[in-house]
Design a protein around this motif. Structure first.
Motif, PDB file in Angstrom:
ATOM      1  N   GLN A 123     -31.532 -12.228  68.967  1.00 19.46           N
ATOM      2  CA  GLN A 123     -31.868 -11.750  70.308  1.00 19.46           C
ATOM      3  C   GLN A 123     -32.963 -12.585  70.968  1.00 19.46           C
ATOM      4  O   GLN A 123     -33.243 -12.420  72.157  1.00 19.46           O
ATOM      5  N   ALA A 152     -34.021  -0.343  73.911  1.00 19.34           N
ATOM      6  CA  ALA A 152     -33.283  -0.155  72.657  1.00 19.34           C
ATOM      7  C   ALA A 152     -31.999  -0.974  72.711  1.00 19.34           C
ATOM      8  O   ALA A 152     -31.176  -0.802  73.607  1.00 19.34           O
ATOM      9  N   VAL A 153     -31.842  -1.847  71.750  1.00 19.80           N
ATOM     10  CA  VAL A 153     -30.714  -2.784  71.740  1.00 19.80           C
ATOM     11  C   VAL A 153     -29.821  -2.482  70.535  1.00 19.80           C
ATOM     12  O   VAL A 153     -30.300  -2.440  69.400  1.00 19.80           O
ATOM     13  N   PRO A 154     -28.526  -2.265  70.749  1.00 23.22           N
ATOM     14  CA  PRO A 154     -27.622  -2.107  69.605  1.00 23.22           C
ATOM     15  C   PRO A 154     -27.426  -3.450  68.903  1.00 23.22           C
ATOM     16  O   PRO A 154     -27.149  -4.459  69.553  1.00 23.22           O
ATOM     17  N   ARG A 160     -28.506   2.194  63.946  1.00 23.20           N
ATOM     18  CA  ARG A 160     -29.228   2.681  65.128  1.00 23.20           C
ATOM     19  C   ARG A 160     -29.686   1.513  65.993  1.00 23.20           C
ATOM     20  O   ARG A 160     -29.924   0.410  65.499  1.00 23.20           O
ATOM     21  N   ALA A 161     -29.776   1.780  67.295  1.00 17.76           N
ATOM     22  CA  ALA A 161     -30.315   0.780  68.204  1.00 17.76           C
ATOM     23  C   ALA A 161     -31.797   0.576  67.904  1.00 17.76           C
ATOM     24  O   ALA A 161     -32.502   1.519  67.534  1.00 17.76           O
ATOM     25  N   HIS A 163     -35.500  -0.775  69.335  1.00 18.05           N
ATOM     26  CA  HIS A 163     -36.279  -1.163  70.514  1.00 18.05           C
ATOM     27  C   HIS A 163     -36.927  -2.523  70.244  1.00 18.05           C
ATOM     28  O   HIS A 163     -37.629  -2.697  69.257  1.00 18.05           O
TER      29      HIS A 163
END
Length: 202
Positions: A123, A152-154, A160-161, A163
């Motif tokens: 990311q 919050a990013v999947p 879980r997403a 953050h």
């Protein structure tokens, strides 16, 4: 096998696979330049390189402050060392940081924290640093850096997403080509899967 709470760093050279397709000899020289810059900085901040995945590194730290300061120093060093080079000799790194429990056996490490850190690295912008919310809470009030929340990013294969925050270095590539990003992420996924298969067979 034992567990330990660690600060986990993943890095890679952005565009490495494309660079290899263009010129293997030049890319190997770039990798050697990368190692000469990055390895001493990691040592200076008491980081422990526990694995290499092609051009990428998996590094553990006992201190969140050391991990973030190391990441910032790496990006600064690479920028200063490459800015005046010919375009085909320049390179940028992506760095991801997370804090979590890891399982370790001799020099091998496993666990969800390692997987999360790897996904966070993907990311990060080239030239940039991406950290989890857990890392952010450890350093935000102690290091005077610019942090940008991305929410919050999947993350692939993570339940879980998470953050995430970008630490602004000033050296980021603003708009990396989406196709190149996807190519690099797929390459990293394949390398990680190959590493796990090798470990399973040992």
């Amino acid at each position: 096998m034992n567990t330990k709470l660690s600060c986990i760093m993943f890095t890679d050279i952005f565009g490495f696979s494309q660079m290899m397709e263009t010129s293997e000899s030049t890319t190997i020289e770039i990798l050697e330049h990368h190692n000469s810059l990055v390895f001493p900085i990691i040592g200076m901040f008491q980081g422990n390189i526990v694995d290499t995945v092609g051009d990428g590194l998996l590094v553990l730290f006992d201190s969140a402050l050391s991990a973030v300061n190391c990441a910032v120093a790496i990006q600064k060093s690479i920028h200063e060392a490459t800015i005046d080079l010919a375009e085909n000799r320049r390179f940028q790194m992506r760095i991801g940081l997370h804090i979590g429990d890891i399982w370790y056996d001799e020099n091998r490490v496993y666990g969800n924290g390692v997987n999360i850190a790897s996904r966070i690295e993907s990311q990060a912008l080239p030239g940039g640093i991406c950290i989890s919310e857990d890392m952010y809470h450890q350093v935000a009030n102690k290091l005077s850096l610019e942090y940008r929340s991305v929410g919050a990013v999947p993350l692939k294969d993570i339940e879980r997403a998470i953050h995430l925050y970008h630490i602004v270095t000033g050296y980021e590539l603003k708009k990396p080509e989406p196709e190149l990003v996807a190519q690099e992420d797929e390459r990293r996924r394949q390398l990680l899967e190959a590493r796990e298969r090798i470990r399973t067979d040992l």
